[in-house]
Design an enzyme around this catalytic site. Structure first.
Site, mmCIF file in Angstrom:
data_model
loop_
_atom_site.group_PDB
_atom_site.id
_atom_site.type_symbol
_atom_site.label_atom_id
_atom_site.label_comp_id
_atom_site.label_asym_id
_atom_site.label_seq_id
_atom_site.Cartn_x
_atom_site.Cartn_y
_atom_site.Cartn_z
ATOM 1 N N THR A 183 -1.184 -2.642 13.356
ATOM 2 C CA THR A 183 -0.062 -2.970 12.468
ATOM 3 C C THR A 183 1.175 -2.146 12.828
ATOM 4 O O THR A 183 2.273 -2.689 12.973
ATOM 5 C CB THR A 183 -0.448 -2.715 10.990
ATOM 6 O OG1 THR A 183 -1.643 -3.428 10.708
ATOM 7 C CG2 THR A 183 0.649 -3.160 10.042
ATOM 8 N N LEU A 184 0.984 -0.848 12.983
ATOM 9 C CA LEU A 184 2.131 0.008 13.309
ATOM 10 C C LEU A 184 2.684 -0.328 14.688
ATOM 11 O O LEU A 184 3.897 -0.313 14.896
ATOM 12 C CB LEU A 184 1.742 1.495 13.220
ATOM 13 C CG LEU A 184 2.898 2.470 13.432
ATOM 14 C CD1 LEU A 184 4.033 2.240 12.421
ATOM 15 C CD2 LEU A 184 2.422 3.909 13.363
ATOM 16 N N GLU A 237 4.202 4.350 6.110
ATOM 17 C CA GLU A 237 2.911 3.632 6.040
ATOM 18 C C GLU A 237 1.925 4.391 5.153
ATOM 19 O O GLU A 237 1.983 5.618 5.065
ATOM 20 C CB GLU A 237 2.303 3.521 7.442
ATOM 21 C CG GLU A 237 2.728 2.277 8.204
ATOM 22 C CD GLU A 237 1.969 1.028 7.768
ATOM 23 O OE1 GLU A 237 1.435 0.995 6.637
ATOM 24 O OE2 GLU A 237 1.910 0.079 8.560
ATOM 25 N N ASP A 238 1.011 3.666 4.543
ATOM 26 C CA ASP A 238 -0.049 4.313 3.773
ATOM 27 C C ASP A 238 -1.150 4.837 4.689
ATOM 28 O O ASP A 238 -1.601 5.966 4.561
ATOM 29 C CB ASP A 238 -0.636 3.345 2.725
ATOM 30 C CG ASP A 238 -1.014 1.983 3.307
ATOM 31 O OD1 ASP A 238 -0.765 1.727 4.513
ATOM 32 O OD2 ASP A 238 -1.560 1.156 2.561
ATOM 33 N N ASP A 243 -4.915 2.795 10.936
ATOM 34 C CA ASP A 243 -6.345 2.663 11.207
ATOM 35 C C ASP A 243 -6.502 2.304 12.693
ATOM 36 O O ASP A 243 -6.485 3.177 13.547
ATOM 37 C CB ASP A 243 -6.877 1.590 10.248
ATOM 38 C CG ASP A 243 -8.359 1.357 10.344
ATOM 39 O OD1 ASP A 243 -9.083 2.247 10.783
ATOM 40 O OD2 ASP A 243 -8.815 0.252 9.968
ATOM 41 N N THR A 244 -6.587 1.010 13.022
ATOM 42 C CA THR A 244 -6.676 0.634 14.443
ATOM 43 C C THR A 244 -5.357 0.890 15.176
ATOM 44 O O THR A 244 -5.326 1.015 16.397
ATOM 45 C CB THR A 244 -7.006 -0.875 14.589
ATOM 46 O OG1 THR A 244 -5.950 -1.634 14.001
ATOM 47 C CG2 THR A 244 -8.325 -1.216 13.922
ATOM 48 N N ASP A 265 -5.785 -0.321 -1.867
ATOM 49 C CA ASP A 265 -6.539 -1.227 -2.731
ATOM 50 C C ASP A 265 -7.750 -1.847 -2.042
ATOM 51 O O ASP A 265 -7.915 -1.761 -0.831
ATOM 52 C CB ASP A 265 -5.626 -2.386 -3.165
ATOM 53 C CG ASP A 265 -5.435 -3.409 -2.033
ATOM 54 O OD1 ASP A 265 -5.121 -2.986 -0.908
ATOM 55 O OD2 ASP A 265 -5.639 -4.614 -2.272
ATOM 56 N N GLY A 277 0.790 -1.237 0.000
ATOM 57 C CA GLY A 277 0.000 0.000 0.000
ATOM 58 C C GLY A 277 0.814 1.275 0.000
ATOM 59 O O GLY A 277 0.405 2.274 -0.592
#
Ligand code: 5GP
Length: 200
Positions: free
Chosen positions: A107-108, A99-100, A103-104, A159, A45
């Site tokens: 992931t980061l 990062e693109d 959100d929550t 995507d 992404g």
């Protein structure tokens, strides 16, 4: 049948200007500490953002890539698996995660823990989009391009089912259920086919 038109959230010119600003701020930061960062791009992404961001930096940088995927059932467990790891060691290096979208934050958060355990000299993160209202876990984010509301966005690297990464702007889908039912729903409006030219 009329093609379903995308609802543009962030246009090309706005993206260009903001990425340029981020590039200046990030360059200023690393120039001030006189250190060269390694940009760690999280595939796929962030690829488009990275390509523009790196050319907005007027300092010496290096690049490395990582690819991760969520484990199991797709629930927001934050448990991810490294599909492709970095090629170089980051020990003693100044790492900037690119990062693109955050959100929550799971992931980061995972990336910061994993990369942080490899003894980098510093670890910072930049994201193009910050969906702060959806955060489940607080996560440090040194630079963010745009704070966006709780909408599902596509384009400029982002995507759905592998589609829409090459759209030049970011658009939001109001209707995620329809998109899941028909991942190609915006294709006729966005891309040309053998039936005709690419729409404007
Ligand atoms: P997290 O929830 O862990 O912060 O983000 C996980 C991943 O979910 C992001 O890296 C991104 O791939 C995906 N994601 C989150 N929100 C969106 C969105 O609005 N659009 C798209 N295309 N992907 C998203």
């Amino acid at each position: 049948m009329t093609a379903i038109q995308p609802d543009i959230l962030i246009g090309q010119e706005e993206l260009r200007r903001r990425v340029e600003e981020l590039g200046q701020q990030i360059s200023d930061h690393y120039r001030a500490i006189d250190e060269m960062p390694v940009l760690v791009s999280v595939l796929k992404g962030s690829a488009i953002f990275l390509a523009d961001l790196i050319r907005a930096l007027d300092i010496d940088v290096r690049l490395d890539f990582m690819s991760i995927s969520s484990y199991g059932d797709g629930s927001a467990s934050g448990v991810v698996r490294i599909v492709k790891d970095l090629e170089e060691s980051i020990e003693g290096r100044h790492v900037l995660v690119v990062e693109d979208i955050v959100d929550t934050g799971l992931t980061l958060n995972y990336l910061r823990r994993t990369l942080g355990s490899r003894q980098p000299a510093s670890l910072r993160a930049v994201t193009l989009l910050d969906k702060a209202v959806r955060r489940l876990i607080p996560v440090e984010l040194e630079w963010a391009g745009f704070e966006i509301p709780d909408v599902f966005v596509l384009g400029y690297g982002l995507d759905h089912n592998g589609i829409y990464r090459n759209v030049r702007y970011i658009f939001a889908t109001e209707d995620i259920t329809s998109l899941v039912g028909d991942p190609n729903m915006y294709v006729p409006a966005l891309f040309s086919s053998s039936d005709g030219p690419r729409p404007l």
